[in-house]
Design a protein around this motif. Structure first.
Motif, PDB file in Angstrom:
ATOM      1  N   SER A   1       0.683  -1.301  -0.205  1.00  0.00           N
ATOM      2  CA  SER A   1      -0.249  -0.299  -0.264  1.00  0.00           C
ATOM      3  C   SER A   1       1.051   1.406   0.506  1.00  0.00           C
ATOM      4  CB  SER A   1      -1.167   0.218   1.683  1.00  0.00           C
ATOM      5  OG  SER A   1      -0.450   0.084   2.010  1.00  0.00           O
ATOM      6  N   LEU A   2       0.598   2.587  -0.091  1.00  0.00           N
ATOM      7  CA  LEU A   2       0.682   3.973  -0.280  1.00  0.00           C
ATOM      8  C   LEU A   2       0.091   4.329   1.026  1.00  0.00           C
ATOM      9  CD1 LEU A   2       1.878   5.949  -3.308  1.00  0.00           C
ATOM     10  CD2 LEU A   2       1.630   7.087  -0.542  1.00  0.00           C
ATOM     11  N   THR A   3       0.189   4.008   2.114  1.00  0.00           N
ATOM     12  CA  THR A   3      -0.441   4.238   3.840  1.00  0.00           C
ATOM     13  C   THR A   3       0.256   5.907   3.829  1.00  0.00           C
ATOM     14  OG1 THR A   3      -0.461   2.456   4.067  1.00  0.00           O
ATOM     15  CG2 THR A   3      -1.083   4.044   5.681  1.00  0.00           C
ATOM     16  N   ALA A   4      -1.390   6.614   4.201  1.00  0.00           N
ATOM     17  CA  ALA A   4      -1.062   8.389   4.525  1.00  0.00           C
ATOM     18  C   ALA A   4      -1.690   8.174   6.133  1.00  0.00           C
ATOM     19  CB  ALA A   4      -1.967   9.149   3.952  1.00  0.00           C
TER      20      ALA A   4
ATOM     21  N   ARG B   1       4.951  12.582  -6.162  1.00  0.00           N
ATOM     22  CA  ARG B   1       3.658  12.089  -5.987  1.00  0.00           C
ATOM     23  C   ARG B   1       4.175  10.651  -7.472  1.00  0.00           C
ATOM     24  NH1 ARG B   1      -0.655  15.783  -7.058  1.00  0.00           N
ATOM     25  NH2 ARG B   1      -1.294  16.924  -5.308  1.00  0.00           N
TER      26      ARG B   1
ATOM     27  N   LEU C   1      -2.328  14.397   0.142  1.00  0.00           N
ATOM     28  CA  LEU C   1      -2.236  13.061   0.279  1.00  0.00           C
ATOM     29  C   LEU C   1      -3.745  12.046  -0.514  1.00  0.00           C
ATOM     30  CD1 LEU C   1      -0.225  11.967   3.743  1.00  0.00           C
ATOM     31  CD2 LEU C   1       0.513  12.434   1.571  1.00  0.00           C
TER      32      LEU C   1
ATOM     33  N   THR D   1       5.383   2.373  -5.622  1.00  0.00           N
ATOM     34  CA  THR D   1       4.035   1.011  -5.377  1.00  0.00           C
ATOM     35  C   THR D   1       4.029   0.242  -6.171  1.00  0.00           C
ATOM     36  OG1 THR D   1       2.779   2.840  -5.673  1.00  0.00           O
ATOM     37  CG2 THR D   1       3.116   2.253  -2.967  1.00  0.00           C
TER      38      THR D   1
ATOM     39  N   ARG E   1       3.900   6.891  -6.776  1.00  0.00           N
ATOM     40  CA  ARG E   1       3.308   5.460  -6.685  1.00  0.00           C
ATOM     41  C   ARG E   1       4.020   4.790  -7.913  1.00  0.00           C
ATOM     42  NH1 ARG E   1      -0.172  10.032  -9.043  1.00  0.00           N
ATOM     43  NH2 ARG E   1      -1.685  10.081  -7.953  1.00  0.00           N
TER      44      ARG E   1
ATOM     45  N   CYS F   1      -2.941   8.418  -2.101  1.00  0.00           N
ATOM     46  CA  CYS F   1      -3.062   6.872  -1.013  1.00  0.00           C
ATOM     47  C   CYS F   1      -4.103   6.293  -1.172  1.00  0.00           C
ATOM     48  CB  CYS F   1      -2.366   7.043   0.217  1.00  0.00           C
ATOM     49  SG  CYS F   1      -1.272   8.423   0.615  1.00  0.00           S
ATOM     50  N   ASP F   2      -3.859   5.004  -0.777  1.00  0.00           N
ATOM     51  CA  ASP F   2      -4.940   4.313  -0.470  1.00  0.00           C
ATOM     52  C   ASP F   2      -5.424   3.275   1.093  1.00  0.00           C
ATOM     53  OD1 ASP F   2      -2.573   1.982  -0.366  1.00  0.00           O
ATOM     54  OD2 ASP F   2      -2.659   1.328  -2.321  1.00  0.00           O
TER      55      ASP F   2
END
Ligand SMILES: Nc1ncnc2c1ncn2[C@@H]1O[C@H](COP(=O)(O)OP(=O)(O)OP(=O)(O)O)[C@@H](O)[C@H]1O
Length: 321
Positions: free
Chosen positions: A49-52, A188, A211, A195, A192, A215-216
């Protein structure tokens, strides 16, 4: 140094069980001189994931990241990072890259030489440097002196440095700080790309809206405690759209507010607009309420709350801006 970077699992959940989270910590507490920096931090970073990690200044983001990186110890709480216990950072740190605050770079040296120095210290070869430059889109700038770099290029070189050891998890503390819109957009794109290369990214910011599109998975931190965490769907549930309305004349704002409230709607004023908590299918009803007061709506549109508005709605507060 890790040899292989695992690919993210396919989206079809029936095909494979979900991967173990890259980070899963619960109940973290940390106080400095009797003042709590973290009161109750729960954090899960799904693999791939791309976690914020979002929260205002002083909410505990840096403290959380320092604990994950073994730079500080929690007073209480437990968990794992890449499957190894939080109490044993030496086991997982070889597979973790980080950028906390400004990257430490030699301004008189080129980007490539900076990476060479760091690669030597970390025992990495030229392949790792080429890969890090490629992943960060810094190949063309690599032979310029860092002193001539923009802030965005320095940040990207800092991320390249963090990628030298081919980490599976990348931890970035406020990397968009001070970047202009172009630098932010480039960062950004870079994140991306990482990930999609299978690297899990945890990124913190107090500029929440930056974000949102990136982010997802989202974790909201407030005063050292986790107030929300979940994916986009879970976030959508706490960011119901509002109806943005405006009467023809500003002197009609007060009577229109009264009329909406009398009809049972929650209303908030923002400059010469009224934001009404009403689902999109209520547009006709709102128009009728206004018309019954002899007021014509000059503007009526559905507005989807920003990440910042969702954050404050989770806290039960109005946005501070
Ligand atoms: N080493 C320290 N000694 C004393 N207090 C500290 C220390 N580190 C953090 N704090 C305090 O802990 C609280 C949380 O700080 P932290 O830096 O983790 O927040 P943050 O969310 O990263 O904030 P920012 O967005 O401003 O960087 C703050 O009140 C801060 O002053």
């Amino acid at each position: 140094m890790t040899s292989a970077i695992p690919r993210p699992r396919p989206a079809d959940a029936s095909a494979a069980p979900p991967a173990d989270p890259a980070v899963h910590v619960t109940g973290l507490r940390r106080a400095y001189e009797g003042r709590a920096a973290l009161r109750h931090l729960d954090l899960t970073v799904p693999a791939g994931s791309l976690t914020a990690l979002v929260g205002p200044n002083g909410s505990g983001k840096t403290t959380t990241m320092r604990i994950l990186l073994g730079l500080d110890r929690p007073d209480a709480g437990s968990g794992t990072v890449l499957g190894a216990p939080l109490t044993r950072p030496a086991r997982y740190l070889p597979a973790v890259g980080a950028l906390i605050e400004q990257p430490a770079l030699y301004p008189r040296l080129t980007g490539r030489t900076n990476l060479k120095v760091l690669a030597e210290l970390a025992g990495c070869g030229d392949d790792s440097i080429r890969r890090a430059l490629r992943l960060t889109g810094m190949e063309e700038q690599a032979d310029r002196r860092v002193a001539a770099y923009s802030l965005g290029m320095r940040q990207r070189l800092g991320i390249a440095a963090a990628l030298l050891t081919e980490p599976r998890l990348l931890i970035l503390d406020e990397p968009t700080n001070g970047l202009d819109p172009v630098g932010t957009a480039q960062l950004r794109t870079l994140l991306r790309g990482l990930t999609s290369d299978g690297i899990t990214v945890l990124i913190s910011s107090h500029q929440l809206n930056e974000l949102d599109a990136l982010c997802d998975h989202f974790v909201f931190l407030h005063q050292g405690a986790t107030r929300f965490q979940g994916d986009r769907d879970a976030l959508a549930a706490c960011r119901q759209p509002v109806a943005e309305t405006a009467p023809e004349r500003t002197d009609q704002l007060a009577p229109l507010t009264e009329a909406f409230e009398a009809a049972g709607y929650r209303v908030r004023r923002e400059a010469d607009r009224l934001l009404v908590d009403a689902p999109p299918d209520q547009a006709g009803a709102l128009n009728r309420v206004a018309a019954a007061q002899g007021i014509t709506l000059a503007h009526l549109a559905v507005r989807h709350p920003t990440l910042e508005e969702a954050f404050f709605s989770v806290l039960g507060q109005e946005p501070q801006c």
